[in-house]
Design a protein around this motif. Structure first.
Motif, PDB file in Angstrom:
ATOM      1  N   ASN A 198      23.318 122.717 -69.059  1.00  0.00           N
ATOM      2  CA  ASN A 198      24.030 121.539 -68.578  1.00  0.00           C
ATOM      3  C   ASN A 198      23.175 120.295 -68.800  1.00  0.00           C
ATOM      4  O   ASN A 198      22.528 119.780 -67.894  1.00  0.00           O
ATOM      5  CB  ASN A 198      24.385 121.701 -67.095  1.00  0.00           C
ATOM      6  N   LEU A 199      23.200 119.775 -70.034  1.00  0.00           N
ATOM      7  CA  LEU A 199      22.299 118.704 -70.443  1.00  0.00           C
ATOM      8  C   LEU A 199      22.544 117.401 -69.678  1.00  0.00           C
ATOM      9  O   LEU A 199      21.602 116.768 -69.223  1.00  0.00           O
ATOM     10  CB  LEU A 199      22.423 118.462 -71.955  1.00  0.00           C
ATOM     11  N   LYS A 200      23.795 117.009 -69.500  1.00  0.00           N
ATOM     12  CA  LYS A 200      24.073 115.742 -68.819  1.00  0.00           C
ATOM     13  C   LYS A 200      23.580 115.773 -67.374  1.00  0.00           C
ATOM     14  O   LYS A 200      22.945 114.815 -66.908  1.00  0.00           O
ATOM     15  CB  LYS A 200      25.561 115.398 -68.859  1.00  0.00           C
ATOM     16  N   ASN A 201      23.817 116.856 -66.658  1.00  0.00           N
ATOM     17  CA  ASN A 201      23.344 116.995 -65.288  1.00  0.00           C
ATOM     18  C   ASN A 201      21.820 116.940 -65.236  1.00  0.00           C
ATOM     19  O   ASN A 201      21.231 116.253 -64.396  1.00  0.00           O
ATOM     20  CB  ASN A 201      23.864 118.298 -64.682  1.00  0.00           C
ATOM     21  N   PHE A 202      21.186 117.659 -66.152  1.00  0.00           N
ATOM     22  CA  PHE A 202      19.727 117.651 -66.215  1.00  0.00           C
ATOM     23  C   PHE A 202      19.196 116.244 -66.479  1.00  0.00           C
ATOM     24  O   PHE A 202      18.261 115.783 -65.830  1.00  0.00           O
ATOM     25  CB  PHE A 202      19.222 118.600 -67.308  1.00  0.00           C
ATOM     26  N   LEU A 203      19.801 115.535 -67.441  1.00  0.00           N
ATOM     27  CA  LEU A 203      19.320 114.202 -67.805  1.00  0.00           C
ATOM     28  C   LEU A 203      19.513 113.193 -66.679  1.00  0.00           C
ATOM     29  O   LEU A 203      18.686 112.296 -66.505  1.00  0.00           O
ATOM     30  CB  LEU A 203      19.991 113.720 -69.090  1.00  0.00           C
ATOM     31  N   ASN A 204      20.588 113.329 -65.913  1.00  0.00           N
ATOM     32  CA  ASN A 204      20.773 112.463 -64.745  1.00  0.00           C
ATOM     33  C   ASN A 204      19.607 112.620 -63.772  1.00  0.00           C
ATOM     34  O   ASN A 204      19.029 111.637 -63.310  1.00  0.00           O
ATOM     35  CB  ASN A 204      22.092 112.774 -64.033  1.00  0.00           C
ATOM     36  N   LYS A 205      19.261 113.870 -63.474  1.00  0.00           N
ATOM     37  CA  LYS A 205      18.147 114.143 -62.560  1.00  0.00           C
ATOM     38  C   LYS A 205      16.822 113.684 -63.171  1.00  0.00           C
ATOM     39  O   LYS A 205      15.975 113.106 -62.483  1.00  0.00           O
ATOM     40  CB  LYS A 205      18.085 115.632 -62.228  1.00  0.00           C
ATOM     41  N   TYR A 206      16.661 113.933 -64.441  1.00  0.00           N
ATOM     42  CA  TYR A 206      15.454 113.548 -65.185  1.00  0.00           C
ATOM     43  C   TYR A 206      15.230 112.041 -65.098  1.00  0.00           C
ATOM     44  O   TYR A 206      14.152 111.581 -64.747  1.00  0.00           O
ATOM     45  CB  TYR A 206      15.641 114.011 -66.639  1.00  0.00           C
ATOM     46  N   LEU A 207      16.280 111.266 -65.384  1.00  0.00           N
ATOM     47  CA  LEU A 207      16.161 109.805 -65.344  1.00  0.00           C
ATOM     48  C   LEU A 207      15.951 109.295 -63.920  1.00  0.00           C
ATOM     49  O   LEU A 207      15.137 108.399 -63.708  1.00  0.00           O
ATOM     50  CB  LEU A 207      17.380 109.140 -65.969  1.00  0.00           C
ATOM     51  N   LEU A 208      16.671 109.846 -62.959  1.00  0.00           N
ATOM     52  CA  LEU A 208      16.504 109.413 -61.571  1.00  0.00           C
ATOM     53  C   LEU A 208      15.067 109.596 -61.090  1.00  0.00           C
ATOM     54  O   LEU A 208      14.475 108.701 -60.493  1.00  0.00           O
ATOM     55  CB  LEU A 208      17.446 110.184 -60.646  1.00  0.00           C
ATOM     56  N   LYS A 209      14.508 110.765 -61.348  1.00  0.00           N
ATOM     57  CA  LYS A 209      13.149 111.063 -60.907  1.00  0.00           C
ATOM     58  C   LYS A 209      12.133 110.164 -61.594  1.00  0.00           C
ATOM     59  O   LYS A 209      11.272 109.563 -60.951  1.00  0.00           O
ATOM     60  CB  LYS A 209      12.818 112.529 -61.193  1.00  0.00           C
ATOM     61  N   ARG A 210      12.234 110.042 -62.892  1.00  0.00           N
ATOM     62  CA  ARG A 210      11.228 109.298 -63.650  1.00  0.00           C
ATOM     63  C   ARG A 210      11.403 107.787 -63.570  1.00  0.00           C
ATOM     64  O   ARG A 210      10.417 107.060 -63.644  1.00  0.00           O
ATOM     65  CB  ARG A 210      11.218 109.779 -65.095  1.00  0.00           C
ATOM     66  N   ASN A 211      12.640 107.307 -63.434  1.00  0.00           N
ATOM     67  CA  ASN A 211      12.858 105.859 -63.349  1.00  0.00           C
ATOM     68  C   ASN A 211      12.067 105.239 -62.209  1.00  0.00           C
ATOM     69  O   ASN A 211      11.584 104.110 -62.323  1.00  0.00           O
ATOM     70  CB  ASN A 211      14.342 105.523 -63.208  1.00  0.00           C
ATOM     71  N   PHE A 212      11.953 105.952 -61.118  1.00  0.00           N
ATOM     72  CA  PHE A 212      11.174 105.451 -59.984  1.00  0.00           C
ATOM     73  C   PHE A 212       9.748 105.133 -60.428  1.00  0.00           C
ATOM     74  O   PHE A 212       9.212 104.058 -60.137  1.00  0.00           O
ATOM     75  CB  PHE A 212      11.161 106.485 -58.848  1.00  0.00           C
TER      76      PHE A 212
END
Length: 168
Positions: free
Chosen positions: A125-139
């Motif tokens: 589930n790439l889109k779900n993973f990328l959402n979490k990936y960006l949220l965590k790292r954007n901080f």
């Protein structure tokens, strides 16, 4: 411009491409931390993750970035997850100007669909993973950055010009 310049942001946003262009324009040496790690181990990042794991890679990444930052007058592209390390974040803040190449999830999906050599993209589930990936790292990206460039669907010359003008 005497300070080092560090490019941060997610995988595949153009840190290396833009860093190389900028290095030629302002006469700084360009270094890609992932390339250095691949050169040391003589295998790809994908195989490093597969054979040794992410923890091993992150420890080596810290060592490499510590060594690189002894140098002056460089532009360094940091792997997307480098900023997860407290040590790396402090090195970047201490030794240079940090430029964050920011992207939203939809543009990110468009850009990385063609990337086959990224270890973290080998999931269902790439889109779900990328959402979490960006949220965590954007901080982390936002909290250590001096300059934020939203790359959207911009061509590399537009991104370069924005950065170049902000560095003047």
């Amino acid at each position: 411009m005497k300070k080092n310049i560090f490019f941060i942001g997610p995988m595949g946003v153009g840190k290396t491409t833009i860093g190389k262009i900028l290095s030629k324009k302002i006469n700084k040496k360009f270094i890609d931390s992932d390339y250095i790690i691949e050169s040391i181990l003589e295998i790809s990042i994908l195989l490093i993750f597969k054979n040794y794991g992410e923890f091993f890679f992150r420890k080596l990444e810290i060592k490499v970035i510590k060594i690189i930052n002894i140098k002056k007058n460089i532009i360094l592209s940091i792997g997307g997850g480098g900023i997860l390390s407290f040590v790396i974040r402090n090195i970047l803040k201490k030794y240079g100007i940090i430029i964050y190449l920011k992207i939203n999830i939809n543009n990110f999906l468009l850009r990385i669909n063609f990337l086959k050599n990224r270890p973290l993209l080998k999931i269902n589930n790439l889109k779900n993973f990328l959402n979490k990936y960006l949220l965590k790292r954007n901080f982390f990206y936002k909290n250590i950055t001096n300059i934020i460039i939203n790359i959207k669907k911009k061509k590399k010359n537009i991104i370069f010009n924005e950065i170049f003008n902000l560095l003047k």
